[in-house]
Structure formats: structure tokens, C-alpha cells
Design a protein around this motif. Structure first.
Motif, short mmCIF file in Angstrom:
data_model
loop_
_atom_site.label_atom_id
_atom_site.label_comp_id
_atom_site.label_asym_id
_atom_site.label_seq_id
_atom_site.Cartn_x
_atom_site.Cartn_y
_atom_site.Cartn_z
N ARG A 199 -9.94 -1.46 5.61
CA ARG A 199 -10.88 -2.48 5.51
C ARG A 199 -11.07 -3.27 6.92
O ARG A 199 -11.16 -4.34 6.99
CB ARG A 199 -10.13 -3.38 4.54
CG ARG A 199 -10.72 -2.84 3.02
CD ARG A 199 -10.40 -3.91 2.08
NE ARG A 199 -8.95 -3.60 1.27
CZ ARG A 199 -8.22 -4.40 0.65
NH1 ARG A 199 -8.44 -5.73 0.76
NH2 ARG A 199 -7.09 -3.72 0.34
N PHE B 162 3.31 -2.50 -7.80
CA PHE B 162 2.15 -2.51 -7.27
C PHE B 162 1.04 -3.09 -8.37
O PHE B 162 1.27 -2.86 -9.38
CB PHE B 162 1.72 -1.20 -6.87
CG PHE B 162 2.14 -0.75 -5.39
CD1 PHE B 162 3.50 -1.15 -5.01
CD2 PHE B 162 1.49 -0.04 -4.80
CE1 PHE B 162 3.72 -0.70 -3.58
CE2 PHE B 162 1.65 0.34 -3.31
CZ PHE B 162 3.04 -0.23 -2.95
N HIS C 285 1.29 7.20 -10.96
CA HIS C 285 0.70 5.67 -10.60
C HIS C 285 1.56 4.83 -11.48
O HIS C 285 1.95 3.73 -10.99
CB HIS C 285 -0.77 5.65 -10.92
CG HIS C 285 -1.14 4.45 -10.77
ND1 HIS C 285 -1.36 4.02 -9.49
CD2 HIS C 285 -1.79 3.40 -11.66
CE1 HIS C 285 -1.88 2.74 -9.51
NE2 HIS C 285 -2.29 2.53 -10.87
N ARG D 20 -1.75 -9.00 1.54
CA ARG D 20 -1.63 -8.14 0.32
C ARG D 20 -1.25 -9.20 -1.01
O ARG D 20 -0.99 -10.00 -1.18
CB ARG D 20 -0.57 -7.42 0.63
CG ARG D 20 -0.58 -6.32 1.66
CD ARG D 20 0.53 -5.62 1.89
NE ARG D 20 1.83 -6.39 2.07
CZ ARG D 20 2.52 -6.23 3.40
NH1 ARG D 20 2.42 -5.30 4.18
NH2 ARG D 20 3.38 -6.99 3.52
N ASP D 21 -1.92 -8.32 -2.04
CA ASP D 21 -1.90 -9.02 -3.43
C ASP D 21 -0.79 -8.15 -4.20
O ASP D 21 -0.72 -8.33 -5.29
CB ASP D 21 -3.30 -8.91 -4.16
CG ASP D 21 -3.76 -7.55 -4.22
OD1 ASP D 21 -2.99 -6.61 -3.62
OD2 ASP D 21 -4.70 -7.21 -4.82
N TYR D 22 0.37 -7.87 -3.43
CA TYR D 22 1.38 -7.36 -3.98
C TYR D 22 2.69 -7.53 -3.43
O TYR D 22 2.58 -8.14 -1.90
CB TYR D 22 1.53 -5.91 -4.35
CG TYR D 22 1.24 -4.95 -3.24
CD1 TYR D 22 2.30 -4.56 -2.49
CD2 TYR D 22 0.01 -4.66 -2.70
CE1 TYR D 22 2.21 -3.95 -1.37
CE2 TYR D 22 -0.08 -3.92 -1.69
CZ TYR D 22 0.74 -3.62 -0.76
OH TYR D 22 0.74 -2.80 0.46
N ASN E 19 -4.64 -1.58 -10.07
CA ASN E 19 -5.83 -1.23 -9.25
C ASN E 19 -5.63 -0.59 -7.94
O ASN E 19 -6.63 -0.05 -7.24
CB ASN E 19 -7.03 -2.23 -9.30
CG ASN E 19 -6.72 -3.18 -8.33
OD1 ASN E 19 -5.47 -3.59 -8.06
ND2 ASN E 19 -7.62 -4.03 -7.70
N LYS E 20 -4.51 -0.33 -7.47
CA LYS E 20 -4.05 0.44 -6.25
C LYS E 20 -3.66 1.69 -6.37
O LYS E 20 -2.27 1.90 -6.51
CB LYS E 20 -2.98 -0.58 -5.36
CG LYS E 20 -3.36 -1.91 -5.12
CD LYS E 20 -4.38 -2.07 -4.15
CE LYS E 20 -4.75 -3.67 -3.68
NZ LYS E 20 -5.89 -3.65 -3.03
N ARG E 21 -4.57 2.70 -6.31
CA ARG E 21 -4.14 4.08 -6.66
C ARG E 21 -4.68 4.86 -5.31
O ARG E 21 -5.93 5.03 -5.21
CB ARG E 21 -4.53 4.67 -7.91
CG ARG E 21 -3.95 6.25 -8.17
CD ARG E 21 -4.45 6.78 -9.49
NE ARG E 21 -4.47 5.99 -10.61
CZ ARG E 21 -4.49 6.54 -11.82
NH1 ARG E 21 -4.37 7.96 -12.08
NH2 ARG E 21 -4.25 6.14 -12.88
N PHE E 22 -3.96 5.57 -4.62
CA PHE E 22 -4.55 6.40 -3.56
C PHE E 22 -3.55 7.72 -3.67
O PHE E 22 -2.74 7.88 -3.16
CB PHE E 22 -3.91 5.77 -2.13
CG PHE E 22 -4.63 4.45 -2.01
CD1 PHE E 22 -5.88 4.12 -1.50
CD2 PHE E 22 -3.92 3.17 -2.28
CE1 PHE E 22 -6.30 2.91 -1.50
CE2 PHE E 22 -4.33 1.99 -2.05
CZ PHE E 22 -5.59 1.77 -1.78
N MET F 71 0.90 -1.23 0.19
CA MET F 71 -0.06 -0.07 -0.07
C MET F 71 0.96 1.23 -0.17
O MET F 71 1.76 1.27 0.87
CB MET F 71 -0.93 0.02 1.32
CG MET F 71 -1.67 1.31 1.41
SD MET F 71 -2.75 1.07 2.87
CE MET F 71 -3.48 2.76 2.75
N GLN G 283 0.24 5.63 -0.21
CA GLN G 283 -0.70 6.51 -0.44
C GLN G 283 0.27 7.94 -0.90
O GLN G 283 1.44 7.98 -0.36
CB GLN G 283 -1.36 7.09 0.80
CG GLN G 283 -2.17 6.04 1.53
CD GLN G 283 -3.00 6.43 2.36
OE1 GLN G 283 -3.00 7.49 2.89
NE2 GLN G 283 -3.68 5.35 3.29
#
Length: 129
Positions: free
Chosen positions: A114, A34, A25, A123-125, A37-40, A1, A3
């Protein structure tokens, strides 16, 4: 993650938000692997009188703070910084002298999302990149 906070003078920053967000990104996805779809991203446009900057910087002066879970290799973070300078210069047309980048790392348990802490999440990364 990760940010990302982007600070700049509002008149200039508001014109380049979408392009700058896309560039940042893509650099994060490439350098840190990453998921796409992980953009903060948070943009913080400021009045010129509220953003003091070093001599020699223009109204394009932009500060990028990347807050992420600790554990990535120094080489990966350096690669990310280099990619950001290169691609922002090329794609967004900001001079390297008008860009400042700071990576801030924190332990995973300092993050909450979450309904759980970061160390509890699957985590998926790959955080060790």
C-alpha cells in the motif's frame, strides 16, 4: 501480515488448493489472531521431476512456507505449526510425513505494501501474539 507459499506436485496440489488454502488460513487466524480478511496464499504446482523429496514421501508431499513480520512469541508459532499438522491431516487428508512447514520471519521494514513499508503501516492485528 503473513504470506504463504505452498509447493507440491501439480497433479495432487491442484486438486486440493481450495481446501488446503481454507485450512491454512483458519489455522493462521486462530493461532496468530490475524483478521479473517487477511489471506495471501500462492500455490506453486510443480512437475514431479522438479520436486525432489526425501525417501518415504508420497506424491502428496507439500511444502508450506509462511513469511511474516517478526515479533510473535515462539509459543504462537509452535501452536500454528501444530494446528497445521493436525487440521491438514484431518481436513485435507495429507499425512504428517508428507507435510513440511517453515516459518520465515523478517523485520517489518522488509515488507512493502500500500505504498509504505511494514513498519510505517498501522496494523489491525496484534503482531506480538
Amino acid at each position: 501480515m503473513a504470506q504463504v507459499k505452498i509447493y507440491g506436485i501439480e497433479q495432487r496440489l491442484n486438486l486440493i488448493k481450495k481446501e488446503l488454502s481454507n485450512t491454512i488460513h483458519h489455522c493462521i487466524v486462530e493461532a496468530l489472531e490475524f483478521p479473517e480478511n487477511k489471506r495471501f496464499h500462492r500455490f506453486i504446482p510443480m512437475a514431479a521431476e522438479d520436486l525432489y523429496r526425501p525417501a518415504g514421501r508420497t506424491d502428496d508431499y507439500t511444502i508450506i512456507e509462511i513469511i511474516m513480520m517478526e515479533g510473535r512469541k515462539p509459543e504462537s508459532k509452535k501452536r500454528l505449526i501444530r494446528l497445521l499438522f493436525e487440521r491438514i491431516r484431518k481436513e485435507v487428508k495429507l499425512s504428517a510425513s508428507d507435510i513440511e512447514i517453515c516459518i520465515i520471519e523478517q523485520p517489518a521494514y522488509h515488507f512493502g505494501f500500500r505504498g509504505m513499508t511494514g513498519d510505517e503501516m498501522m496494523r489491525d492485528y496484534n503482531a506480538a501474539i
